[in-house]
Design a protein around this motif. Structure first.
Motif, mmCIF file in Angstrom:
data_model
loop_
_atom_site.group_PDB
_atom_site.id
_atom_site.type_symbol
_atom_site.label_atom_id
_atom_site.label_comp_id
_atom_site.label_asym_id
_atom_site.label_seq_id
_atom_site.Cartn_x
_atom_site.Cartn_y
_atom_site.Cartn_z
ATOM 1 N N PRO A 87 50.966 36.291 35.234
ATOM 2 C CA PRO A 87 50.011 37.172 34.688
ATOM 3 C C PRO A 87 48.422 36.790 34.973
ATOM 4 N N ALA A 88 47.662 37.660 34.936
ATOM 5 C CA ALA A 88 46.113 37.479 35.254
ATOM 6 C C ALA A 88 45.651 36.783 34.236
ATOM 7 N N VAL A 89 44.672 35.848 34.225
ATOM 8 C CA VAL A 89 43.980 35.276 33.427
ATOM 9 C C VAL A 89 42.433 35.432 33.367
ATOM 10 N N LEU A 90 42.027 35.600 32.026
ATOM 11 C CA LEU A 90 40.822 35.834 31.872
ATOM 12 C C LEU A 90 40.183 34.518 31.316
ATOM 13 N N ALA A 91 39.041 34.005 31.775
ATOM 14 C CA ALA A 91 38.351 32.849 31.155
ATOM 15 C C ALA A 91 37.106 33.237 30.343
ATOM 16 N N LEU A 92 37.023 32.936 29.113
ATOM 17 C CA LEU A 92 36.026 33.289 28.291
ATOM 18 C C LEU A 92 35.215 31.856 27.985
ATOM 19 N N LEU A 142 38.560 45.580 25.399
ATOM 20 C CA LEU A 142 39.147 44.742 26.689
ATOM 21 C C LEU A 142 40.475 45.504 26.537
ATOM 22 N N ALA A 143 40.518 46.436 27.462
ATOM 23 C CA ALA A 143 41.905 47.320 27.618
ATOM 24 C C ALA A 143 42.968 46.355 28.167
ATOM 25 N N VAL A 144 44.244 46.453 27.498
ATOM 26 C CA VAL A 144 45.394 45.807 27.974
ATOM 27 C C VAL A 144 46.351 46.665 28.631
ATOM 28 N N GLY A 145 46.006 48.288 28.372
ATOM 29 C CA GLY A 145 46.694 49.351 28.987
ATOM 30 C C GLY A 145 45.799 50.464 29.277
ATOM 31 N N ILE A 146 46.163 51.259 30.536
ATOM 32 C CA ILE A 146 45.512 52.319 30.718
ATOM 33 C C ILE A 146 46.841 53.381 30.916
ATOM 34 N N ASP A 147 46.643 54.489 30.433
ATOM 35 C CA ASP A 147 47.591 55.831 30.373
ATOM 36 C C ASP A 147 49.160 55.252 30.138
ATOM 37 N N ASP A 148 49.029 54.611 29.007
ATOM 38 C CA ASP A 148 50.398 54.015 28.664
ATOM 39 C C ASP A 148 50.984 52.963 29.486
ATOM 40 N N LEU A 196 48.435 46.390 31.716
ATOM 41 C CA LEU A 196 47.598 45.809 32.743
ATOM 42 C C LEU A 196 47.863 44.502 32.969
ATOM 43 N N ASP A 197 49.093 43.982 32.519
ATOM 44 C CA ASP A 197 49.397 42.670 32.402
ATOM 45 C C ASP A 197 49.098 41.677 33.919
ATOM 46 N N GLY A 198 49.434 42.579 35.034
ATOM 47 C CA GLY A 198 49.378 41.963 36.288
ATOM 48 C C GLY A 198 48.229 42.053 36.751
ATOM 49 N N ALA A 199 47.421 43.144 36.501
ATOM 50 C CA ALA A 199 45.987 43.288 37.176
ATOM 51 C C ALA A 199 44.949 42.493 36.192
ATOM 52 N N GLY A 200 45.067 42.431 34.901
ATOM 53 C CA GLY A 200 44.182 41.970 34.010
ATOM 54 C C GLY A 200 43.422 43.087 33.301
ATOM 55 N N PRO A 201 42.993 42.603 32.268
ATOM 56 C CA PRO A 201 42.195 43.424 31.291
ATOM 57 C C PRO A 201 41.193 44.208 31.810
ATOM 58 N N GLN A 202 40.812 45.449 31.414
ATOM 59 C CA GLN A 202 39.493 46.164 31.907
ATOM 60 C C GLN A 202 38.622 46.340 30.971
ATOM 61 N N LEU A 203 37.450 46.160 31.264
ATOM 62 C CA LEU A 203 36.279 46.414 30.305
ATOM 63 C C LEU A 203 36.092 47.920 30.144
ATOM 64 N N VAL A 204 35.888 48.640 28.986
ATOM 65 C CA VAL A 204 36.108 49.824 28.893
ATOM 66 C C VAL A 204 34.819 50.236 27.804
ATOM 67 N N LEU A 205 33.714 51.149 28.412
ATOM 68 C CA LEU A 205 32.929 51.344 27.670
ATOM 69 C C LEU A 205 32.647 52.884 27.250
ATOM 70 N N PRO A 206 33.469 53.290 26.367
ATOM 71 C CA PRO A 206 33.503 54.581 25.868
ATOM 72 C C PRO A 206 32.476 55.501 25.913
ATOM 73 N N GLN A 207 31.511 54.853 25.454
ATOM 74 C CA GLN A 207 29.873 55.537 25.343
ATOM 75 C C GLN A 207 29.365 55.833 26.506
ATOM 76 N N ASP A 208 29.663 55.280 27.759
ATOM 77 C CA ASP A 208 29.184 55.359 29.046
ATOM 78 C C ASP A 208 29.411 56.856 29.616
ATOM 79 N N ARG A 209 28.472 57.325 30.156
ATOM 80 C CA ARG A 209 28.785 58.656 30.771
ATOM 81 C C ARG A 209 29.311 58.403 32.268
ATOM 82 N N CYS A 210 28.781 57.311 32.827
ATOM 83 C CA CYS A 210 29.158 56.930 34.221
ATOM 84 C C CYS A 210 30.088 55.661 34.077
#
Length: 150
Positions: free
Chosen positions: A5-10, A106-112, A115-129
């Protein structure tokens, strides 16, 4: 052969630096959002994301500000980078409930789909772009060195 699994370092100005996988991120309360954003290369996109709030994950790491001094948080920045070199910068005030309270995930899933293999995705719902959406997040750094006193 199974893929690790992808790893995120915080890290950065936090009391408890940590390495997290998508599986680890499931331990926080999960939030679901439907978003529409413009992508410069592929036009308007529509997706459903699920994952913990970035604020919740960062608070568990113990950010280095004085919680009794509300304004102390305002000097903190959050740098996010992905496996493809894409980077985004946020201010702590954007995600803090006492200020903008943006529901950044920090999304762990997209469209059900996990994202375990790819790693989480930063999602900013308030952004138009979609430019600050970062796929395959592999590092988050919290930094409080900013301000006129730096």
């Amino acid at each position: 052969m199974a893929v690790a699994p992808a790893v995120l370092a915080l890290g950065g100005d936090v009391a408890r630096p940590v390495r997290l996988t998508v599986s680890d991120l499931l331990s926080w309360p999960q939030h679901r959002v439907r978003v529409t954003f413009e992508c410069a290369t592929s036009g308007v996109r529509h997706h459903g994301f699920a994952g913990p709030l970035l604020h919740d994950v960062l608070c568990d790491a113990g950010p280095g500000f004085d919680p009794a001094r509300r304004k102390d948080r305002l000097r903190f920045l959050i740098a996010v980078s992905g496996t493809d070199g894409h980077r985004a910068l946020l201010s702590w005030a954007e995600i803090d409930p006492d200020f903008a309270h943006a529901p950044v995930l920090l999304a762990v899933g997209i469209d059900d789909t996990s994202l375990d293999g790819a790693g989480p995705q930063l999602v900013l719902p308030q952004d138009r772009c979609g430019a600050r959406y970062v796929s395959g997040v592999n590092a988050i750094r919290v930094d409080g060195r900013y301000g006129p006193w730096a």
